[in-house]
Design a protein around this motif. Structure first.
Motif, short mmCIF file in Angstrom:
data_model
loop_
_atom_site.label_atom_id
_atom_site.label_comp_id
_atom_site.label_asym_id
_atom_site.label_seq_id
_atom_site.Cartn_x
_atom_site.Cartn_y
_atom_site.Cartn_z
N LEU A 212 1.13 27.12 14.15
CA LEU A 212 2.49 27.62 14.41
C LEU A 212 3.04 27.05 15.72
O LEU A 212 4.24 26.82 15.83
N GLU B 60 6.56 25.34 16.10
CA GLU B 60 7.47 25.86 17.13
C GLU B 60 7.94 24.75 18.05
O GLU B 60 9.13 24.66 18.39
N LEU C 24 8.12 29.70 10.44
CA LEU C 24 8.10 30.48 11.67
C LEU C 24 8.67 31.88 11.45
O LEU C 24 8.11 32.88 11.94
N PRO D 40 14.85 32.81 16.08
CA PRO D 40 13.75 33.59 15.50
C PRO D 40 14.25 34.94 15.01
O PRO D 40 15.33 35.41 15.41
#
Length: 306
Positions: free
Chosen positions: A8, A12, A77, A282
């Protein structure tokens, strides 16, 4: 297996480099170093056997394959966040929220908002910037902020925009100044002394100057302050009459330390928004805007009805 090849943190890094425009800016936003970001991107490209980014001098560009995979990256994500939320493990979300607010928000309902945000995301780190609304808007547009709690009007729109409740204005002065005002309701009698208000190019400042022009008042009597909180001691000391947001002065009015003289004009209300870029933010950013929508009305609705 994929778990041993793709992380991740790599995804990211890819997302942030695209959003921020450079490896250096992405590293700053993620609180790490430029070599770390470069290493993560290289490892991701190696695992996928594709080139995601063209590295130009001082900037980056998406390759065709990079464009194809960017939204997939964001989906992964967000899915990771959704998994933690569904499990009730928001404390595992150890991210950073770059939050921009106006001074009025900072002086009134920011603390209840931050308390509720911490209850829902205990390990979310908030980096706060307090400034004029137009500066906050510029930083949001440039990707330097994740979420803005600010008042309209705006130069540009954002893909994520939630209207919050409005903020009314009120004229205030200390008792001695109010007692010395001429009779009647005309705002013109306030211009016998200093008239304190927002910074020059705010909505209220512009509206006040337009009123002075239309009615022939002396605009030279208008005293602008980029720090609203600085107006309170000045008006309390009798410097003049101030046009200020009600929530900022309600405590002084309730305590009788300031009075509200009658008037035939006040500035239009401020409308507040929670604003973010929904196409790249996010999930916790959108959730933070939800929290603002619940806190803002409950923090001020009674005062706005006065």
């Amino acid at each position: 297996m994929i778990k041993s090849r793709i992380t991740l943190k790599q995804l990211e890094a890819f997302s942030f480099v695209v959003d921020m425009g450079t490896f250096r800016a992405a590293a700053a936003a993620l609180g790490t170093t430029q070599p770390n970001i470069s290493s993560r991107i290289s490892a991701l490209e190696a695992a996928l056997d594709v080139t995601l980014l063209y590295r130009d001098a001082g900037s980056v560009r998406l390759t065709t394959k990079g464009k194809d995979l960017l939204e997939r990256t964001r989906d992964v994500l967000r899915a990771g966040e959704a998994l933690l939320e569904a499990a009730g493990r928001q404390e595992l979300i150890e991210e950073r929220l770059r939050l921009g607010v106006t001074e009025l928000v900072a002086c009134t309902w920011l603390q209840p908002f931050l308390r509720q945000l911490r209850r829902e995301y205990p390990n979310l780190r908030v980096e706060l910037q307090v400034d004029l609304s137009r500066q906050i808007e510029e930083r949001l547009r440039e990707g330097q902020l994740d979420l803005a709690l600010q008042n309209a009007p705006f130069v540009s729109r954002t893909s994520g925009e939630r209207m919050l409740s409005s903020e009314t204005y009120v004229w205030v002065a200390n008792e001695e100044v109010v007692d010395g005002l001429a009779e009647g309701a005309s705002v013109g009698r306030f211009f016998d002394r200093a008239v304190l208000t927002h910074a020059r190019h705010t909505a209220a400042g512009n509206a006040l100057h337009e009123l002075a022009r239309e009615r022939g008042y002396d605009a030279g009597k208008i005293v602008h302050s980029s720090a609203l909180s600085a107006c309170l001691p000045m008006v309390s000391e009798g410097m003049g009459v101030a046009l200020l947001p009600r929530s900022l002065v309600q405590g002084e009015l309730d305590a009788g330390r300031l009075k509200s003289p009658i008037s035939d004009w006040t500035a239009p209300p401020l409308t507040f928004f929670a604003r973010f870029n929904s196409n790249r933010a996010p999930r916790f950013v959108e959730k933070a805007s939800d929290i603002a929508a619940t806190i803002r009305p409950s923090a001020t609705e009674d005062k706005l009805n006065l």
